[in-house]
Design a protein around this motif. Structure first.
Motif, mmCIF file in Angstrom:
data_model
loop_
_atom_site.group_PDB
_atom_site.id
_atom_site.type_symbol
_atom_site.label_atom_id
_atom_site.label_comp_id
_atom_site.label_asym_id
_atom_site.label_seq_id
_atom_site.Cartn_x
_atom_site.Cartn_y
_atom_site.Cartn_z
ATOM 1 N N GLN A 1 0.847 -1.184 0.000
ATOM 2 C CA GLN A 1 0.000 0.000 0.000
ATOM 3 C C GLN A 1 0.891 1.247 0.000
ATOM 4 O OE1 GLN A 1 -2.555 1.692 -0.930
ATOM 5 N NE2 GLN A 1 -3.986 0.259 0.029
ATOM 6 N N GLN A 2 0.340 2.328 -0.535
ATOM 7 C CA GLN A 2 1.062 3.608 -0.487
ATOM 8 C C GLN A 2 1.085 4.123 0.952
ATOM 9 O OE1 GLN A 2 2.460 5.035 -2.932
ATOM 10 N NE2 GLN A 2 1.381 4.643 -4.836
ATOM 11 N N PRO A 3 2.204 4.572 1.466
ATOM 12 C CA PRO A 3 2.188 5.172 2.805
ATOM 13 C C PRO A 3 1.565 6.568 2.740
ATOM 14 C CG PRO A 3 4.380 5.301 1.859
ATOM 15 C CD PRO A 3 3.520 4.590 0.847
ATOM 16 N N ASP A 4 1.197 7.073 3.901
ATOM 17 C CA ASP A 4 0.667 8.439 3.922
ATOM 18 C C ASP A 4 1.832 9.432 3.957
ATOM 19 O OD1 ASP A 4 1.642 8.445 6.486
ATOM 20 O OD2 ASP A 4 -0.250 8.905 7.462
ATOM 21 N N GLY A 5 1.503 10.688 4.158
ATOM 22 C CA GLY A 5 2.533 11.718 4.127
ATOM 23 C C GLY A 5 3.546 11.602 5.258
ATOM 24 N N ALA A 6 3.174 10.892 6.342
ATOM 25 C CA ALA A 6 4.093 10.730 7.469
ATOM 26 C C ALA A 6 4.792 9.374 7.422
ATOM 27 C CB ALA A 6 3.314 10.862 8.777
ATOM 28 N N GLY A 7 4.569 8.630 6.368
ATOM 29 C CA GLY A 7 5.234 7.331 6.218
ATOM 30 C C GLY A 7 4.465 6.168 6.837
ATOM 31 N N ASN A 8 3.261 6.437 7.370
ATOM 32 C CA ASN A 8 2.466 5.342 7.942
ATOM 33 C C ASN A 8 1.695 4.617 6.846
ATOM 34 O OD1 ASN A 8 3.043 5.834 10.750
ATOM 35 N ND2 ASN A 8 1.827 7.706 10.512
ATOM 36 N N VAL A 9 1.592 3.313 7.011
ATOM 37 C CA VAL A 9 0.868 2.515 6.023
ATOM 38 C C VAL A 9 -0.470 2.104 6.630
ATOM 39 C CG1 VAL A 9 0.915 0.402 4.648
ATOM 40 C CG2 VAL A 9 3.037 1.663 5.075
ATOM 41 N N GLY B 1 -2.831 2.390 11.582
ATOM 42 C CA GLY B 1 -2.289 3.728 11.754
ATOM 43 C C GLY B 1 -2.046 4.091 13.216
ATOM 44 N N PRO B 2 -1.418 5.255 13.424
ATOM 45 C CA PRO B 2 -0.956 5.632 14.774
ATOM 46 C C PRO B 2 -2.081 5.982 15.739
ATOM 47 C CG PRO B 2 -0.550 7.390 13.189
ATOM 48 C CD PRO B 2 -1.024 6.220 12.402
ATOM 49 N N GLU B 3 -3.278 6.265 15.240
ATOM 50 C CA GLU B 3 -4.369 6.674 16.132
ATOM 51 C C GLU B 3 -5.230 5.504 16.588
ATOM 52 O OE1 GLU B 3 -4.664 9.685 17.466
ATOM 53 O OE2 GLU B 3 -2.774 10.064 16.431
ATOM 54 N N GLU C 1 -0.862 -3.089 17.971
ATOM 55 C CA GLU C 1 0.526 -2.767 18.303
ATOM 56 C C GLU C 1 0.854 -1.390 17.768
ATOM 57 O OE1 GLU C 1 3.469 -5.352 16.524
ATOM 58 O OE2 GLU C 1 4.939 -3.760 16.747
ATOM 59 N N ARG C 2 1.261 -0.534 18.670
ATOM 60 C CA ARG C 2 1.585 0.825 18.253
ATOM 61 C C ARG C 2 3.050 0.916 17.846
ATOM 62 N NH1 ARG C 2 0.884 5.219 21.400
ATOM 63 N NH2 ARG C 2 0.641 6.277 19.418
ATOM 64 N N PRO C 3 3.471 1.841 17.025
ATOM 65 C CA PRO C 3 2.659 2.938 16.484
ATOM 66 C C PRO C 3 1.968 2.599 15.159
ATOM 67 C CG PRO C 3 4.945 3.276 15.900
ATOM 68 C CD PRO C 3 4.900 2.000 16.693
ATOM 69 N N ALA C 4 2.245 1.421 14.598
ATOM 70 C CA ALA C 4 1.693 1.141 13.266
ATOM 71 C C ALA C 4 0.217 0.764 13.317
ATOM 72 C CB ALA C 4 2.487 0.015 12.598
ATOM 73 N N GLY C 5 -0.265 0.408 14.525
ATOM 74 C CA GLY C 5 -1.656 -0.030 14.641
ATOM 75 C C GLY C 5 -1.839 -1.436 14.083
ATOM 76 N N ALA C 6 -0.861 -2.308 14.343
ATOM 77 C CA ALA C 6 -0.895 -3.645 13.730
ATOM 78 C C ALA C 6 -1.828 -4.590 14.498
ATOM 79 C CB ALA C 6 0.517 -4.226 13.717
ATOM 80 N N LEU D 1 -9.789 7.071 8.080
ATOM 81 C CA LEU D 1 -8.395 6.718 8.341
ATOM 82 C C LEU D 1 -7.829 7.735 9.327
ATOM 83 C CD1 LEU D 1 -7.182 5.813 4.737
ATOM 84 C CD2 LEU D 1 -8.042 4.299 6.512
ATOM 85 N N LYS D 2 -8.103 7.508 10.595
ATOM 86 C CA LYS D 2 -7.650 8.478 11.607
ATOM 87 C C LYS D 2 -6.132 8.493 11.673
ATOM 88 C CE LYS D 2 -11.509 9.314 14.429
ATOM 89 N NZ LYS D 2 -11.943 9.813 15.701
ATOM 90 N N GLY D 3 -5.576 9.667 11.660
ATOM 91 C CA GLY D 3 -4.120 9.790 11.713
ATOM 92 C C GLY D 3 -3.488 9.783 10.338
ATOM 93 N N TYR D 4 -4.301 9.627 9.297
ATOM 94 C CA TYR D 4 -3.738 9.622 7.945
ATOM 95 C C TYR D 4 -3.303 11.042 7.578
ATOM 96 C CZ TYR D 4 -3.264 8.779 2.945
ATOM 97 O OH TYR D 4 -2.763 8.664 1.671
ATOM 98 N N VAL D 5 -2.081 11.178 7.195
ATOM 99 C CA VAL D 5 -1.552 12.496 6.811
ATOM 100 C C VAL D 5 -1.534 12.557 5.284
ATOM 101 C CG1 VAL D 5 0.426 14.041 6.916
ATOM 102 C CG2 VAL D 5 -0.116 12.566 8.865
ATOM 103 N N LYS D 6 -2.321 13.454 4.769
ATOM 104 C CA LYS D 6 -2.419 13.559 3.314
ATOM 105 C C LYS D 6 -1.046 13.909 2.729
ATOM 106 C CE LYS D 6 -5.574 15.576 -0.007
ATOM 107 N NZ LYS D 6 -6.663 16.510 -0.224
ATOM 108 N N PRO D 7 -0.568 13.144 1.782
ATOM 109 C CA PRO D 7 0.758 13.450 1.228
ATOM 110 C C PRO D 7 0.753 14.816 0.549
ATOM 111 C CG PRO D 7 -0.079 11.355 0.401
ATOM 112 C CD PRO D 7 -1.190 11.996 1.130
#
Lengths: 189, 425
Positions: free
Chosen positions: B149-157, B202-204, B222-227, B280-286
């Motif tokens: 998947q494409q990561p968001d603007g902060a690098g989170n997937v 995600g981180p949230e 599992e934080r911070p990736a939200g796994a 997608l809480k915490g998603y940072v728009k690229p």
């Protein structure tokens, strides 16, 4: 019509199996789509895209009977119709990817499909149900569905916020769908 | 009905040209394994804590090398084995996840069994000749783009995978989940199939809840990736097994809890593209420098071939014989903006019409890195008997939100590069 246990025969992953599926179900899918969009030409487009998408995902079909194949196909068709009704645009991606040409209707064929799909009584029913809707919802539906105006335009015409316009269209469609569900009972798809 | 007959001819043409769809074959399942086996026999080791023997690691398919600058790319680094684990219903090594970043900036999730902090697959259910050993899965084994998947603007997937009826070996191709006549693989024992649900919220995200055995189970992510990772035995009576579906929201869960105290119940959310999706809480728009038409517009050159060719030598002989003669159409243009995995060019080509002039509709992303100023050349094939005016459109898509899979945009490109029309004789 197959019963629940009629075996599929050749699997859909084979050319013969998939063509056989088309031959068995094409008319049903065309009728299914056309009844839901009330337009023969759009019905043909949706039918073609349904089969193109089914072909692309044929490896994911895990059923073993004709009834399961039909249910799978109608699920794809239902998604196609929903997407079309939501966006107001036809999806052509699967056909484009496969290079499938959608046949063009010739004179008199639209009427033939409309007869097949029983559109005349359905349109009458729709008109009747539309008349029963509240004035606000009816006008919102007319602007959005008939005139294909974007929501900001619908909102401006009605003098309400965009959220309210969306809610009116959504509620109107739900009411219509529920009423038509009752009428269609026993004669689906 | 004539129109359905015409469409039937199209379906027949496409179906026969494609031939029979077979399950993916692994090169190491063939004779190559027999050649390599004696050489690799000496590499067997015993895991320190589990006592399970280790065999040769999982190998990538040498016949399908990945291009670091195209598609999902190749792994960039060893990846990170996440701490999240799930027990297998039959015991044995736990299941785990590894997040691997690729050379094109995508994030991919590998799922497998964990032995001594290593991710891998087990020699059972037909995998690795049922040798009972553990086979390490390297970060370079990225088998499908649907795991990425494409990561968001902060690098989170943000990613959610549902896999129904996966062999407990964690090797999806080791055995036939639904055996068919043409499938030479051994049938997967129904008792060894697993439903595997995993992803990154995600981180949230704080937790997921889901129903199991008539009760609601809560799993903290599992934080911070939200796994999260859930593994269940597949219902032995379930018929639609052997499929997987990538997404960004796990629609099977009862709820997703977020750190701010809010809860999303996917079932109560409106459908988007046929799926219930939570925000997608915490998603940072690229941050993308959105291209304008003026920045991209450029002439498109199209060369229409005259020769009759059959361009797919990898097809089996029977299908190749059935295939119609094709015409090569070469399209080239100068890319004024660079392209990468998030901003890429998209090509569509169309010949309107119907038999005997036969229409054509083709479209695909040009999923590779392109430098600004580079001349891009793409080849299309159309049936030689087809004639008419071909319209070619090149667009430029910039993804600011994840689509279901990489490069699968939900709509038309956001900016046009150009349009060309040529006559196909």
């Amino acid at each position: 019509m197959p019963d629940d246990t009629t075996p599929l025969g050749a699997p859909l992953t084979t050319p013969d199996g998939f063509v056989a599926l088309y031959r068995r179900e094409a008319e049903l899918v065309l009728r299914f789509c056309t009844r839901r969009v009330l337009d023969a030409e759009t019905g043909v487009d949706l039918c073609a895209e349904t089969f193109a998408q089914a072909f692309r995902s044929r490896r994911s079909f895990r059923g073993a009977t004709q009834a399961e194949a039909r249910a799978w196909l109608l699920t794809i068709a239902r998604r196609q119709v929903a997407r079309y009704l939501k966006r107001g645009a036809l999806d052509r991606r699967a056909r484009e990817a496969l290079g499938i040409v959608t046949p063009v209707l010739q004179e008199g064929e639209a009427e033939e499909i409309e007869r097949l799909a029983g559109l005349a009584p359905l349109r009458a029913a729709l008109a009747e149900e539309l008349a029963r809707l509240g004035g606000d919802q009816r006008e919102a539906l007319r602007l959005r569905v008939v005139e294909e105006q974007p929501y900001p335009e619908v909102a401006r015409s009605l003098g309400v916020t965009e959220a309210t316009a969306r809610a009116r269209v959504s509620r109107g469609l739900r009411t219509l769908a529920a009423s038509l569900e009752l009428r269609w009972e026993g004669e689906r798809p | 009905m004539r129109i359905l007959d015409e469409l039937e001819r199209e379906i027949e043409r496409v179906a026969h040209a494609a031939g029979e769809a077979r399950p993916r074959r692994r090169w190491w399942r063939s004779g190559a394994l027999l050649v390599l086996a004696p050489l690799l026999a000496g590499t067997v080791a015993v895991a320190a804590t589990t006592g399970i023997l280790s065999g040769e690691p999982v190998s990538s398919d040498p016949h399908a090398p990945r291009d670091p600058n195209a598609g999902i790319g190749v792994n960039a680094g060893p990846g990170k084995l996440l701490a999240v684990r799930a027990a297998d219903p039959a015991g044995g090594p736990e299941w785990g996840l590894r997040l691997v970043k690729t050379s094109r900036g995508l994030g991919c999730l590998q799922v497998g069994r964990v032995v001594d902090g290593r991710l891998g697959r087990l020699g059972q259910d037909g995998a690795f000749g049922n040798d009972g050993k553990f086979h390490e899965l390297g970060p370079e084994i990225l088998e499908t783009s649907s795991e990425c998947q494409q990561p968001d603007g902060a690098g989170n997937v943000f990613f959610a995978m549902t896999s129904i009826g996966q062999p407990a070996s964690a090797d999806p191709a080791s055995c036939a989940v639904r055996p068919r006549g043409e499938d030479k693989r051994p049938a997967c024992p129904r008792g060894s199939l697993r439903d595997v649900f995993y992803g990154l919220l995600g981180p949230e995200a704080a937790a997921i809840t889901y129903r199991e055995g008539g009760k609601t189970v809560r799993q903290a992510v599992e934080r911070p990736a939200g796994a999260y990772l859930v593994v269940r035995a597949t219902d032995p009576d379930r018929r639609d097994v052997g499929w997987w579906s990538p997404s960004v929201t796990p629609s099977w869960v009862e709820s997703i809890e977020f750190r701010d105290g809010t809860v999303c119940r996917p079932d109560e959310r409106p459908r988007r593209h046929g799926r219930h999706e939570c925000p997608l809480k915490g998603y940072v728009k690229p941050r993308l420098d959105i291209a304008t038409r003026a920045e991209l517009a450029t002439p498109i050159t199209v060369r229409v071939g005259t020769a009759r060719e059959k361009p797919y030598p990898e097809m089996d002989r029977k299908s190749l014989e059935r295939m119609e003669w094709q015409r090569r159409v070469t399209i080239s243009f100068r890319a004024r903006r660079a392209a990468d995995a998030r901003s890429f060019y998209k090509l569509t080509a169309e010949i309107p019409g119907r038999p005997p002039n036969c229409g054509v509709g083709l479209g695909s992303p040009i999923a590779r890195d392109i430098a600004a100023g580079e001349t891009v050349t793409e080849t299309l094939w159309v049936a030689h008997r087809c004639s008419g005016t071909m319209t070619i459109r090149i667009g430029y898509e910039q993804q600011t939100a994840p689509s279901q899979m990489p490069f699968h945009g939900d709509g038309p490109p956001n900016a046009k590069v150009g349009t060309a029309r040529v006559r196909i004789p």
